[in-house]
Design a protein around this motif. Sequence first.
Motif, PDB file in Angstrom:
ATOM      1  N   HIS A 253     -14.683  -8.293  29.354  1.00  0.00           N
ATOM      2  CA  HIS A 253     -15.871  -7.948  28.573  1.00  0.00           C
ATOM      3  C   HIS A 253     -16.002  -8.906  27.400  1.00  0.00           C
ATOM      4  O   HIS A 253     -15.006  -9.269  26.776  1.00  0.00           O
ATOM      5  N   THR A 254     -17.214  -9.311  27.114  1.00  0.00           N
ATOM      6  CA  THR A 254     -17.510 -10.124  25.943  1.00  0.00           C
ATOM      7  C   THR A 254     -18.842  -9.702  25.354  1.00  0.00           C
ATOM      8  O   THR A 254     -19.773  -9.342  26.087  1.00  0.00           O
ATOM      9  N   GLU A 255     -18.934  -9.776  24.044  1.00  0.00           N
ATOM     10  CA  GLU A 255     -20.196  -9.518  23.354  1.00  0.00           C
ATOM     11  C   GLU A 255     -21.148 -10.705  23.497  1.00  0.00           C
ATOM     12  O   GLU A 255     -22.330 -10.597  23.166  1.00  0.00           O
ATOM     13  N   GLN A 256     -20.648 -11.836  24.018  1.00  0.00           N
ATOM     14  CA  GLN A 256     -21.462 -13.039  24.192  1.00  0.00           C
ATOM     15  C   GLN A 256     -22.326 -12.989  25.449  1.00  0.00           C
ATOM     16  O   GLN A 256     -23.094 -13.910  25.710  1.00  0.00           O
TER      17      GLN A 256
ATOM     18  N   ALA B   2     -24.279  -6.396  27.673  1.00  0.00           N
ATOM     19  CA  ALA B   2     -23.493  -5.242  28.098  1.00  0.00           C
ATOM     20  C   ALA B   2     -24.035  -4.750  29.440  1.00  0.00           C
ATOM     21  O   ALA B   2     -25.213  -4.949  29.765  1.00  0.00           O
TER      22      ALA B   2
ATOM     23  N   GLN C 158     -18.649  -6.176  33.294  1.00  0.00           N
ATOM     24  CA  GLN C 158     -19.165  -7.544  33.395  1.00  0.00           C
ATOM     25  C   GLN C 158     -18.393  -8.321  34.454  1.00  0.00           C
ATOM     26  O   GLN C 158     -18.975  -9.086  35.214  1.00  0.00           O
TER      27      GLN C 158
ATOM     28  N   PRO D  48     -28.074 -11.431  25.136  1.00  0.00           N
ATOM     29  CA  PRO D  48     -26.921 -10.606  24.775  1.00  0.00           C
ATOM     30  C   PRO D  48     -27.087  -9.887  23.440  1.00  0.00           C
ATOM     31  O   PRO D  48     -26.532  -8.814  23.240  1.00  0.00           O
TER      32      PRO D  48
END
Length: 127
Positions: A7-10, A13, A20, A38
């Motif tokens: 998971h990344t905030e970049q 979601a 992801q 994003p």
Amino acid sequence: MSHSIIHTEQAPAAIGPYSQAVRAGDTVYFSGQIPLDPATGALVDGDIATQTRRVFDNLAAVAQAAGGSLAQIVRVGIYVTDLANFAAVNAVMAEYFQQPYPARSTIEVAGLPKGAQVEVDAVMVLG
């Protein structure tokens, strides 16, 4: 074999009950990415090229979060709502990948989430 969630905030979601990406051993399985910003979670405005760039930027962010890059992707699945956009999608993909290219399928579908024109999933092998 154990697995881990990537998971990344970049990248956007998940908009449903999925991750992801999931790493199992040295293989990372990416969920489909649609052209969501994003930061806002909104579909990006623009033509098929603009949407496709956003999708590959999202995939690149997830690849980085998994400890890899687009260069390690071995398979890509592309879903478009109009195969007339095939050449435009190819042109954008060529901006993100160099030879040897990953294996790929391109499939026309009746519709995609949030009215997107394109969705891409992938498989990456690390190591």
